[in-house]
Each structure stands twice: as structure tokens, then as C-alpha cells.
Design an enzyme around this catalytic site. Structure first.
Site, PDB file in Angstrom:
ATOM      1  N   CYS A 125     -92.553 119.270 -77.935  1.00 18.26           N
ATOM      2  CA  CYS A 125     -93.078 120.542 -77.444  1.00 18.26           C
ATOM      3  C   CYS A 125     -94.480 120.371 -76.875  1.00 18.26           C
ATOM      4  O   CYS A 125     -95.260 119.550 -77.349  1.00 18.26           O
ATOM      5  CB  CYS A 125     -93.174 121.558 -78.573  1.00 18.26           C
ATOM      6  N   ARG A 185     -93.285 115.195 -71.594  1.00 15.59           N
ATOM      7  CA  ARG A 185     -93.149 114.990 -73.038  1.00 15.59           C
ATOM      8  C   ARG A 185     -91.712 115.181 -73.510  1.00 15.59           C
ATOM      9  O   ARG A 185     -91.374 114.790 -74.625  1.00 15.59           O
ATOM     10  CB  ARG A 185     -94.057 115.982 -73.776  1.00 15.59           C
ATOM     11  N   TRP A 189     -88.877 121.483 -77.413  1.00 20.28           N
ATOM     12  CA  TRP A 189     -87.899 120.428 -77.697  1.00 20.28           C
ATOM     13  C   TRP A 189     -87.297 120.833 -79.035  1.00 20.28           C
ATOM     14  O   TRP A 189     -87.961 120.761 -80.077  1.00 20.28           O
ATOM     15  CB  TRP A 189     -88.613 119.080 -77.783  1.00 20.28           C
ATOM     16  N   ASN A 234     -96.268 124.012 -81.667  1.00 17.71           N
ATOM     17  CA  ASN A 234     -95.765 122.642 -81.552  1.00 17.71           C
ATOM     18  C   ASN A 234     -95.867 122.028 -82.947  1.00 17.71           C
ATOM     19  O   ASN A 234     -96.939 122.032 -83.545  1.00 17.71           O
ATOM     20  CB  ASN A 234     -96.643 121.880 -80.540  1.00 17.71           C
ATOM     21  N   GLY A 235     -94.763 121.528 -83.473  1.00 17.16           N
ATOM     22  CA  GLY A 235     -94.769 120.933 -84.811  1.00 17.16           C
ATOM     23  C   GLY A 235     -93.584 121.427 -85.616  1.00 17.16           C
ATOM     24  O   GLY A 235     -92.641 122.010 -85.066  1.00 17.16           O
ATOM     25  N   GLU A 250     -86.370  95.000 -76.036  1.00 15.46           N
ATOM     26  CA  GLU A 250     -87.010  95.995 -75.178  1.00 15.46           C
ATOM     27  C   GLU A 250     -86.146  96.267 -73.937  1.00 15.46           C
ATOM     28  O   GLU A 250     -85.971  97.414 -73.515  1.00 15.46           O
ATOM     29  CB  GLU A 250     -88.415  95.512 -74.799  1.00 15.46           C
ATOM     30  N   LYS A 274     -84.586  99.943 -72.899  1.00 13.10           N
ATOM     31  CA  LYS A 274     -84.881 100.575 -71.603  1.00 13.10           C
ATOM     32  C   LYS A 274     -83.592 100.977 -70.914  1.00 13.10           C
ATOM     33  O   LYS A 274     -83.464 102.076 -70.394  1.00 13.10           O
ATOM     34  CB  LYS A 274     -85.678  99.575 -70.756  1.00 13.10           C
ATOM     35  N   GLU A 278     -81.847 103.979 -72.806  1.00 15.66           N
ATOM     36  CA  GLU A 278     -82.481 105.303 -72.826  1.00 15.66           C
ATOM     37  C   GLU A 278     -82.426 106.006 -71.481  1.00 15.66           C
ATOM     38  O   GLU A 278     -82.375 107.230 -71.436  1.00 15.66           O
ATOM     39  CB  GLU A 278     -83.896 105.272 -73.406  1.00 15.66           C
ATOM     40  N   HIS A 331     -71.859  85.006 -84.276  1.00 17.37           N
ATOM     41  CA  HIS A 331     -71.564  85.312 -85.683  1.00 17.37           C
ATOM     42  C   HIS A 331     -70.926  86.690 -85.843  1.00 17.37           C
ATOM     43  O   HIS A 331     -71.021  87.304 -86.901  1.00 17.37           O
ATOM     44  CB  HIS A 331     -72.835  85.187 -86.520  1.00 17.37           C
ATOM     45  N   LYS A 335     -91.319 112.206 -74.867  1.00 17.91           N
ATOM     46  CA  LYS A 335     -92.314 111.146 -74.664  1.00 17.91           C
ATOM     47  C   LYS A 335     -93.149 110.934 -75.918  1.00 17.91           C
ATOM     48  O   LYS A 335     -93.438 109.816 -76.309  1.00 17.91           O
ATOM     49  CB  LYS A 335     -93.220 111.534 -73.491  1.00 17.91           C
TER      50      LYS A 335
HETATM   51  O1  M6R Z   1     -96.033 106.867 -78.358  1.00 17.12           O
HETATM   52  P1  M6R Z   1     -95.386 105.765 -79.134  1.00 17.12           P
HETATM   53  O2  M6R Z   1     -95.626 104.439 -78.542  1.00 17.12           O
HETATM   54  O3  M6R Z   1     -95.776 105.785 -80.591  1.00 17.12           O
HETATM   55  O4  M6R Z   1     -93.849 106.059 -79.059  1.00 17.12           O
HETATM   56  C1  M6R Z   1     -92.920 105.267 -79.746  1.00 17.12           C
HETATM   57  C2  M6R Z   1     -91.526 105.454 -79.189  1.00 17.12           C
HETATM   58  O5  M6R Z   1     -91.117 106.773 -79.332  1.00 17.12           O
HETATM   59  C3  M6R Z   1     -91.447 105.059 -77.710  1.00 17.12           C
HETATM   60  O6  M6R Z   1     -91.871 103.746 -77.501  1.00 17.12           O
HETATM   61  C4  M6R Z   1     -90.007 105.216 -77.202  1.00 17.12           C
HETATM   62  O7  M6R Z   1     -89.194 104.243 -77.767  1.00 17.12           O
HETATM   63  C5  M6R Z   1     -89.980 105.149 -75.671  1.00 17.12           C
HETATM   64  N1  M6R Z   1     -89.142 106.170 -75.149  1.00 17.12           N
HETATM   65  C6  M6R Z   1     -89.501 103.876 -75.149  1.00 17.12           C
HETATM   66  O8  M6R Z   1     -89.386 103.844 -73.775  1.00 17.12           O
END
Ligand code: M6R
Length: 594
Positions: free
Chosen positions: A2, A27, A75, A101-102, A471, A475, A478, A494, A589
Site C-alpha cells: 500500500c 510498490r 495491496w 498502510n500496514g 536469481e 526473475k 516473477e 539427484h 515492490k
Molecule cells: O526491498 P527488499 O530488497 O528487502 O525486498 C526483498 C524482496 O521482496 C525482493 O527482492 C523481491 O524478491 C523482488 N521482487 C525481486 O525482484
């Protein structure tokens, strides 16, 4: 997650709040809303619905001009994504309007104990706040009603409150969730993030936990957690608004991938004085006084932590453990005698990490935060702080922040490990090599189209290539929604090799001489079972048939080079599938809830 924005001043509140909400879109959200004071009717008008801010803009197109307003991107955490659950929420008497927000953890108990079984309109935890305010304010001043309500909340909140009896003021309060107040000659703006207020502020001040601020056109009154008035300390606004613009790129993600050489150069400028690396001596001292480093992070930042662990182990004698923040927060391992904690977070607001920080602080251990946002909660609450200088990262999928995290971790390991190779030169060469690769990556676009034809994919590697594979897989999944896994190349046989079918895409990453041939054998194993293999290698270790060959860079900086094509593969796979690249479904985000 949010995002909230509020404005009070001489300008058009709707335009400023909507502009802020557009800026907060990155976000992640599913609904948007806005409340504006209607002077003719002497009431707060409400506009809200599920969907994008552009939809909210259309909904509110006929709103009366107003000098005060609050807005929200939601959100969903409590209750479905629908118009009723969208913020703002209004009290039954229509007197109070709130955006939040929270997460209010005790909202059910509050409803039971203070709202006498009142039927709430929405399914949200937030509505309890606005109804409590209204109920308490019947027998006390607004200020006291706000204090009483806040005192009862358990959980996290950044709140903006409007009161129909005092339409000339905006009340803001926060605990755990971020909130920043901006000021200019034309008014005050309060928002979750600098990016939403920079355009309308000459200076800014982040709010402290448990503080309350009452904003009027000509005055701000700030109260600390003891409810005593305190002076607000404003810093000059140095945030370059243009950095958060998309420019000529079709997506922020592509822009941010392309910015990576610039990020490396910015870090060189920020961390070097001539040729001398500047890491604060107290951080090195803290490392000197510890016997083990515990890296805590989530998602991409955790993947950077894994690479950091390997770098520390190569460059120093200090053992490093990496932990998933959400696990560590409640299942911490047995610590060494002199532990040192490093939190890595792009946003500096990740709630799982905040929970870790609280735990570590209770145990009175020292903490370093490595983050992109110097005003963030984790930066402000840690003992030490290192900024990664990636510039605003708007796409939900983290790319340039990962690179920046890797570089800052390399610098930290270098400084602590008393290494003597010319790291500044190595970084300049890296920036140059990245640039040359990013000048010509057409092959990746074709690869993404022709290879990623299945619903799953694998990235495999050994050592740091394994960590980069994790990583790469994150990517891809997501943003393109292809089910991808990052695997230690030797581990595939395995069990997981059973998933290999005709044309299953398997990307092999090869940047380490010692295990290059082993990874190649693992690629042969899957290829002979039908997999469509793609080898990504570094020039000095390449073979003729490798699909992507990257320029050589210093061995400690290779992960930063290796990740580039994998980011582009994810980008083009998502583009090919028509996905919402910068705002992938279900994701936020800044993950400000546990
Ligand atoms: O803001 P942060 O780096 O703490 O966020 C951690 C994860 O939420 C963030 O890296 C998430 O995995 C991303 N969407 C990856 O692209």
C-alpha cells in the site's frame, strides 16, 4: 505494498495526490482511492475502486477543486479486492476519513472491545481505526481520540486522518510503516516514499515510530511517542525526480537493466576518494570484533547475500551465514560468541527484516543495513548503514539494486579483507564490459522467444553461478510466470532431472574455471534426456557452441556480469507473453507486511 499520499496547501490537492499515487504504483497494488474536501458541501467526497490509478483519475475527474486531500493504493491483506475494501475508509457518522498502510494485528479484539458489535462496512482491519476514532471523539478532543486509538493498535501503520470538524488539518501517524513529510512554500505533502513527494517539496523529514504530526496550512505540530511536542528536523530535498521517469524505454525494468553500468560508476564515485576506498572505519571495526557474520534478507537481496557470502569467504577469514529473513525472525539459529548482523534490503522497509532487527536489538547485537533507501526504516534503525546508490528502482523486479548490492558487498569484503588488487580499476573495467554487452544483446531476445516455449525452465550452475542461477530463476518466474528453478548443477541428477522432457529449457551458467567442465557435463546429461540447453559463459571459459559469451571481468565481479543476460531473458520472455512487466501480478515492490 500500500502507498499513501496526503496534501494540504495552496495548490490543487487532487492533482498532487493523484500524481503521488501514480508515482507509488510501482510498490504494487490492486485498488486506489482518494478523498477531497468539498468546501461547498462542507464534507469529504470519496472516490475509490479496484483497479489502476488511471481509473481513479477518471472516476474523480469532476471533483471540486480542493486544498486538502488524501489518497491510497491498496495491496489487499484483509478482505477481497473490491470497491468497498478500497481505502479511504469513512466512519459511520462520516466525520473521519482514514487511509492506512500496514496491518492491525488486533483488529478483531478492538472491534469486540471498543465497537460494541458494530457492523462494519468493509472486511478490512483499517475500518476499525476510523470507527474507533469517531466513537472516542464523541467524548474527547480529536487529538485525544487519535492518541487513544493509536495507543490501542498492535501492528504496523502509516495513517492519514481527516476530520470533518477540522477540515483545515491533516493528521499523520506512523509505526513501522514508512511516512515522510515534505514541505514547500505552497504547502505540505505526506507520503510513503520520497518519490511521491519530491516534486512538491523543497525539504523533507521522515516521521519516527509512534509519532503524530498535525499539519495545518501554515504550521506543523509534531509529537513524539511520549506525546510531547518536538521540533521536526527537515533535510533539503536532493532526490532527482527525473531518475524515476521512464524516458525513452518501454518499461522501467529495461531502463533499470540498461542503467547498470552507470550504477557501477556511481558507486565508484561515492565510495572512492581518488583511489582510496572509503568504508566507515566503525563498520570495519565492528567486523574486526566479530567472529561470524549473519546475513539476513529476502528474495533478490538474499540472492545477493549468497554471493556476498562467497566473496567474504574468498577475501577474508570471516565465516558468513545467509538466512531467509522471515525464517530467522522466529527461528533464529544458535549464534556464535560475537555475531555481527548484515541486513540487505533494496527498499529498507521489508517487514520480515524489521522483525529480525527488533529481535537482534533485543539481544543487543550490532547491525549493519545495506540498502538503496537512506531514509528507510532499516537504514535509520541499524547501528551502521551502507547505501548502494542504485537510484530509484521502480520495476517490481529488482535488477540494478541486485548489482549494486553485489558491488557494495564486494567493497566491504575487500576493505575488511585488506585485499590489495586494484579494485577501482576492476570496477571500471566491469562498467565498461557491461556497457559493451548491453550495446548488443539481440541474440537474447531471439533466445527468449525460441527457447522458453514450455511452462517450466531451469537455470543451473556451481559455486557463485549457482547463486546467480537462483536469481535468474526468480526473475523469470516473477515477471513471465514461467515456473523456473535455480539449481546447483551437480544436484539436478539427484531427483529433479526427472522433470526434464523434450525441449525443457535448461540454462547453464559458467564463470568459474575450477568447475566449468563439471557444469558442462551436467548440461550434457540433461541434453541427452531431451533438454534444450543454453550455455552462458565468460569469454576465457567459452566454447564455440555457447549461446551467450560475456566479456571477462575480475573473478570477484563475474556474478554481476553473469546476471545481465538472465535479466534480459526474463524481460523478453515476459514481453513475449504480454505480461505486465513492471507490475507483475500479486507482487509488491516494498513488502511491508509479514
Ligand atoms: O526491498 P527488499 O530488497 O528487502 O525486498 C526483498 C524482496 O521482496 C525482493 O527482492 C523481491 O524478491 C523482488 N521482487 C525481486 O525482484
Amino acid at each position: 505494498m500500500c502507498g499513501i499520499v496526503g496534501y494540504l496547501g495552496n495548490e490543487d490537492a487532487k492533482a498532487i495526490v493523484l500524481n503521488g499515487l501514480f508515482k507509488l504504483e510501482y510498490r504494487g497494488y490492486d485498488s486506489a482511492g482518494l478523498s477531497l474536501y468539498n468546501e461547498k458541501k462542507q464534507r469529504f467526497d470519496m472516490y475509490k475502486d479496484q483497479g489502476r490509478v488511471a481509473h481513479l483519475e477518471a472516476l474523480s475527474k469532476d471533483a471540486e477543486r480542493s486544498s486538502i486531500g488524501i489518497g491510497h493504493t491498496r495491496w489487499a491483506t484483509h478482505g477481497k479486492v473490491n470497491q468497498i475494501n478500497a481505502h479511504p475508509h469513512v466512519s459511520h457518522s462520516k466525520r473521519f476519513v482514514v487511509v492506512h498502510n500496514g496491518v492491525i494485528e488486533n483488529y478483531k479484539a478492538l472491534k469486540r472491545d471498543f465497537l460494541n458489535g458494530m457492523t462494519l462496512e468493509s472486511e478490512t482491519d483499517t475500518e476499525v481505526i476510523v470507527q474507533m476514532l469517531d466513537s472516542f471523539a464523541q467524548n474527547m478532543s480529536t487529538k485525544d481520540a487519535v492518541q487513544k486509538t493509536l495507543g490501542l493498535l498492535k501492528g504496523s501503520y502509516a495513517l492519514l486522518i481527516l476530520d470533518q470538524k477540522h477540515p483545515d488539518r491533516l493528521v499523520a501517524a506512523k509505526n513501522k510503516s514508512p511516512l515522510i513529510l515534505g514541505k514547500s512554500d505552497n504547502g505540505f505533502i505526506v507520503a510513503s516514499d520520497l518519490v511521491a513527494l519530491s516534486k512538491h517539496s523543497d525539504c523533507f523529514a521522515p516521521l519516527d515510530d509512534y509519532s503524530v504530526v498535525v499539519v495545518k496550512k501554515d504550521k506543523v505540530s509534531y509529537f513524539n511517542r511520549e506525546n510531547s511536542p518536538v521540533e521536526m528536523v527537515f533535510e533539503p530535498m536532493d532526490f532527482d525526480d527525473n531518475l524515476a521517469e521512464m524516458g525513452p524505454y518501454p518499461h522501467f525494468m529495461l531502463k533499470e537493466i540498461m542503467e547498470q553500468p552507470l550504477v557501477v560508476r556511481t558507486i565508484i564515485n561515492k565510495y572512492f576518494d581518488e583511489d582510496v576506498l572509503k568504508i566507515k572505519p566503525d563498520i570495519i571495526e565492528a567486523l574486526n570484533n566479530s567472529d561470524r557474520v549473519y546475513v539476513l534478507a529476502a528474495g533478490t537481496s538474499m540472492h545477493a547475500g549468497f554471493v556476498g557470502k562467497r566473496l567474504f569467504e574468498k577475501m577474508t577469514d570471516l565465516p558468513v551465514e545467509v538466512h531467509i529473513a522471515s525464517e530467522f525472525a522466529y527461528h533464529a539459529p544458535t549464534f556464535s560468541e560475537k555475531p555481527f548482523f548484515v541486513l540487505i534490503s533494496q527498499s529498507g522497509e521489508t517487514a520480515d527484516l524489521r522483525a529480525c532487527l527488533v529481535h537482534i536489538k533485543e539481544l543487543k547485537h550490532r547491525v549493519l543495513t545495506i540498502t538503496n533507501v537512506r531514509t528507510s526504516t532499516l537504514a535509520r534503525e541499524a547501528d551502521y548503514f551502507l547505501e548502494i546508490f542504485a537510484g530509484p528502482e521502480i520495476a517490481v523486479a529488482s535488477t540494478k539494486a541486485y548489482t549494486a548490492q553485489l558491488i557494495v558487498l564486494t567493497l566491504l569484503a575487500y576493505a575488511y579483507g585488506k585485499q590489495t588488487f586494484d579494485i577501482r580499476k576492476a570496477l571500471s573495467e566491469l562498467a565498461h564490459a557491461m556497457e559493451s554487452y548491453l550495446a548488443d544483446f539481440e541474440a537474447v531476445e531471439t533466445l527468449a522467444k525460441t527457447v522458453l516455449t514450455k511452462r517450466n525452465a531451469f537455470f543451473i550452475g556451481r559455486g557463485v553461478d549457482y547463486y546467480v542461477s537462483l536469481e535468474a530463476a526468480l526473475k523469470l518466474k516473477e515477471i513471465s510466470y514461467i515456473q523456473a528453478e535455480g539449481f546447483a548443477a551437480g544436484e539436478l541428477k539427484h531427483g529433479t532431472i526427472a522433470l526434464i522432457e523434450e525441449n525443457t529449457p535448461v540454462f547453464g551458467l559458467i564463470s568459474d574455471k575450477r568447475i566449468a567442465l563439471n557444469t558442462r557435463s551436467n548440461l550434457d546429461e540433461v541434453r541427452s534426456r531431451g533438454a534444450r540447453t543454453v550455455t552462458i559463459s565468460i569469454d576465457s571459459l567459452s566454447e564455440e557452441d555457447d549461446a551467450i559469451i560475456l566479456p571477462d571481468v575480475h573473478e570477484y565481479l563475474r556474478p554481476t556480469m553473469m546476471v545481465l543476460p538472465t535479466q534480459l531473458i526474463a524481460y523478453y520472455a515476459a514481453l513475449q507473453r504480454g505480461c505486465d512487466i513492471d507490475k507483475p501480478r500479486n507482487l509488491a515492490k516494498s513488502v511491508t507486511v509479514e
